[in-house]
Write an enzyme that holds these catalytic residues in place. Structure first.
Site, short mmCIF file in Angstrom:
data_model
loop_
_atom_site.label_atom_id
_atom_site.label_comp_id
_atom_site.label_asym_id
_atom_site.label_seq_id
_atom_site.Cartn_x
_atom_site.Cartn_y
_atom_site.Cartn_z
N CYS A 131 15.31 -17.85 -19.21
CA CYS A 131 15.24 -16.64 -20.04
C CYS A 131 15.56 -16.96 -21.50
O CYS A 131 15.33 -16.13 -22.37
CB CYS A 131 16.18 -15.57 -19.52
SG CYS A 131 17.92 -16.07 -19.49
N GLU A 138 10.63 -14.56 -20.32
CA GLU A 138 10.90 -15.70 -19.44
C GLU A 138 9.88 -16.79 -19.71
O GLU A 138 8.73 -16.51 -20.06
CB GLU A 138 10.81 -15.28 -17.97
CG GLU A 138 11.94 -14.39 -17.49
CD GLU A 138 13.15 -15.16 -17.01
OE1 GLU A 138 13.01 -16.36 -16.70
OE2 GLU A 138 14.24 -14.56 -16.92
#
Length: 750
Positions: free
Chosen positions: A581, A624
């Site tokens: 992330c 992501e």
């Protein structure tokens, strides 16, 4: 040189007579570069130099180191009531006087450290000397470090032991140091001293400030948001390529070829995958409870800024587009309840009060869980039970019955809870103990503190992509590291032989086991513990002949180095899918996966082959990034198989294959010569400061061949250099969360 000395002496005499600069002279002996850089820094930052920097850490280079009789810690025994309320605005060390433990009281400064050293080396030094530090903070690009202890005895023992001790040909010096300055106090003092802001400059409302902080891209069309994020991930790949270039010299030939083909990047970036839902997608939100800019108390919302920047005001979160309707509804009802509650909000500066945070979880099945956080302080157990009853009545038969809550918890936070008669942290007030979410056709039970991707629909895109890239088969063992409630592994369980999940959160592991049972999945095993501790034994239980596929969804900071080392040793793992992330905080993992073979990193190196961003967070700047790593020898094998397949396709019906001089030879002869003509790409292994040593290619997770004595000595010598190359401020361990104002990246040395 003489003129420089005269100038410094003149400046010293002027500073000595200046009260405002007297602390600079104290810091002079702690900076080997002299005190001119400190003066410049003081001039530019003024009082702001005491605030937290962007990493959440106070700028330690400007800390004062004073004698014990001048330290504010001498009054640490005072209770909260003994502290003057005005001291919150004037005393930067007020938090040390409220009767709560903080290791900042027992801090020392160590100077004349070597220019390069590893954190682990520094940590082992204290163990060798019989010292037990609480936190260790090394200052980047300096010979200075700050270390805290649990008590005065520990600090005095350290001072006595470290003074004059020689380490890496350096004579160390130690002295007592001040605690970290509270950033809120520093900000208030700074605002009082500086002139008011330009009245012509428009000032954002509290709600506008929250929207800009939480959803900074909400004003842009979604297509523009995607384009910005894709560009950002391309910039990261350029950054990572530069890191590969500087850290792994033997990759440079390959990198140069890749750069020319991929606009300066080691690989091409696939187009970003969009989120199926753009607004109201968050299934979990954490709201602060505090005071507004206007002074209204018990506001449920988001903090306008970070505490390390001196901000404590809270504003309504309702204008934020990423909040689900269920979360907004709960916020409105909880705000109404707190308005009529007799308990105060928890003041993050004075640490007084009770209500501090509200967490809301929602699901696609319209289930809603709320977790209301409470600091009990001196609240009697009877009053706590009474507050529970008030909450239950308000949200079952009172005005809050329309909130849609299916589960409500009270969470106690603070110290010495058991001594106060509280047996646990979570108390169920009403409803179910869990919520259930549906994802990829499966049902997942989610506990109060278990991890689950905040965007369910986009998580399906993420997991499907990861599964496709993993290329799992019925004879594969899927290793799910940082598995949470088991979402990734269980969604792929029907395609593999076995799933093994490792997760730190005990409750999440229990959820994963229940999820496997509820979905009729019998080939999944889940293990609780730190990945770096449990993974080695997990690897030993995997058969040497089994094909292992790794899927990793780690915390923001990435994986521990020992996890990477263990993954490297498992030669049966040919493909590794890494989901990040924030790749900028995990880039060290990507480097270590590709390092050449050494004592520390055994096993054939991986090579980054694919990357694609997936937008899980519309309206924010984050997304992501999925990265696929393959073993270098497997990349070579796949290329050979591709060549073999293409040649077999050209074999004629007569069983012969054409060659360059138009002659025909039997197919068997051609295949035999083809195998010998292909040079494995895996033989060209990159190195970076570590001696490359031969290793025996083994199946499964067999330990590579032992190194010779000469190779061992060379690798150990180089590993010492690797430790020195570690950036000092990047440390390992557990954050000591005594106070938000304390250094966030300092670690628990125990």
């Amino acid at each position: 040189m003489f003129l420089m000395s005269v100038k410094r002496r003149f400046l010293y005499l002027k500073l000595r007579d200046c009260d405002r600069c007297s602390s600079i002279l104290t810091t002079f002996s702690l900076n080997k570069n002299g005190w001119l850089p400190i003066i410049n820094q003081r001039r530019s930052q003024k009082v702001k130099s005491t605030q937290m920097d962007t990493t959440g850490t106070v700028s330690m280079a400007t800390e004062n180191v004073e004698d014990k009789d001048q330290k504010s810690s001498n009054t640490s025994g005072l209770s909260v009531k003994d502290v003057d309320e005005n001291s919150l605005d004037t005393d930067p060390y007020h938090y040390t006087k409220r009767g709560e433990f903080t290791s900042e009281i027992f801090k020392i400064a160590i100077q004349n450290l070597p220019r390069y050293y590893g954190y682990s080396e520094f940590k082992k030094l204290f163990h060798k000397l019989g010292l037990k530090p609480k936190k260790i903070k090394s200052i980047s690009h300096s010979n200075l470090a700050f270390v805290t202890f649990n008590n005065e005895e520990g600090r005095q023992a350290a001072l006595k032991t470290i003074k004059g001790y020689q380490w890496k040909k350096k004579i160390l010096f130690a002295k007592e140091a001040d605690p970290v300055v509270d950033p809120v106090t520093a900000k208030r003092k700074n605002e009082a001293e500086e002139p008011e802001e330009d009245p012509k400059k428009p000032k954002l409302s509290a709600e506008e400030s929250v929207v800009n902080a939480v959803t900074p891209l909400a004003h842009l069309p979604y297509e523009e948001q995607l384009a910005m994020k894709e560009t950002a991930m391309k910039d990261f790949l350029t950054f990572l390529t530069d890191k590969y270039q500087s850290n792994i010299p033997e990759m440079r030939k390959w990198l140069n070829e890749q750069r020319s083909a991929n606009d300066g990047r080691c690989i091409s970036l696939e187009s970003i995958k969009r989120s199926p839902i753009v607004d109201g997608y968050r299934n979990k939100c954490e709201f602060s409870i505090g005071k507004s800019r206007e002074g209204k108390e018990k506001i449920v919302g988001f903090r306008i800024g970070q505490y390390k920047g001196g901000h404590t005001a809270v504003a309504s979160p309702l204008p934020c587009k990423n909040l689900s309707p269920g979360s907004k509804r709960v916020v409105e009802h909880m705000q109404a309840y707190l308005d009529q509650s007799e308990l105060r909000y928890f003041d993050v500066v004075s640490h007084e009060g009770h209500w501090s945070q509200l967490t809301v979880r929602t699901t696609e099945r319209s289930e809603v869980m709320a977790i209301l956080q409470l600091h009990p302080q001196d609240l009697p157990k009877e009053d706590f039970e009474a507050e529970k009853q008030k909450l239950r009545e308000y949200f079952t038969s009172g005005p809050g019955s329309s909130s849609g809550l299916t589960s409500l918890y009270l969470q106690l936070v603070g110290k010495s809870l058991k001594e106060k008669g509280f047996e646990t942290n979570f108390y169920l007030v009403l409803g179910d103990t869990h919520v259930t979410e549906e994802l990829l056709g499966l049902k997942f039970r989610i506990s109060q503190d278990a991890f689950f991707q905040v965007n369910t629909k986009a998580a399906e895109v993420l997991f499907q992509t990861a599964g496709d890239w993993a290329e799992v088969t019925k004879d594969s063992v899927l290793l799910d590291v940082c598995c949470g409630t088991g979402t990734i592994g269980l969604s792929l369980a029907h395609r593999v032989k076995k799933v093994i999940g490792v997760e730190l959160c005990k409750q999440a592991v229990e959820d994963a086991k229940v999820n496997a049972k509820n979905n009729g999945i019998e080939n999944a095993t889940y293990i609780c513990g730190k990945a770096e501790d449990r993974l080695p034994s997990v690897m030993q239980d995997i058969s040497d002949s089994e094909k292992v596929i790794g899927i990793i969804d780690p915390p923001r900071a990435g994986l521990h180095r020992r996890v990477i080392q263990t993954l490297r040793r498992c030669e049966g793992m040919k493909r590794l899918v890494y989901m990040s992330c924030n790749p900028y905080t995990a880039w060290n993992n990507f480097i270590d996966l590709c390092r050449p073979v050494s004592i520390r990193y055994r096993g054939t190196p991986f090579r980054l082959t694919k990357a694609v961003p997936v937008d899980l967070f519309p309206h924010s700047k984050h997304c992501e990034l999925i990265l696929l790593f393959q073993r270098e020898d497997s990349i070579s094998d796949s290329r050979e198989d591709s060549i073999s397949d293409s040649r077999e396709d050209s074999i004629s019906d007569s069983g012969k294959v054409p060659i360059s001089d138009s002659r025909e030879v039997p197919a068997a002869t051609s295949e035999g010569s083809m195998d010998q003509s292909e040079e494995p790409v895996g033989n060209e292994r990159p190195i970076t400061g570590e001696d490359t040593v031969p290793t025996e290619q083994t199946a499964g997770n067999k330990t590579p061949a032992p190194l010779s004595e000469g190779q061992t000595a060379a690798a150990e010598s180089q590993n010492q250099q690797d430790d020195k190359s570690v950036t000092p401020e990047v440390t390992e361990g557990t954050v000591d969360d005594v106070k938000e104002a304390e250094m966030k990246d300092e670690v628990d040395a125990e």
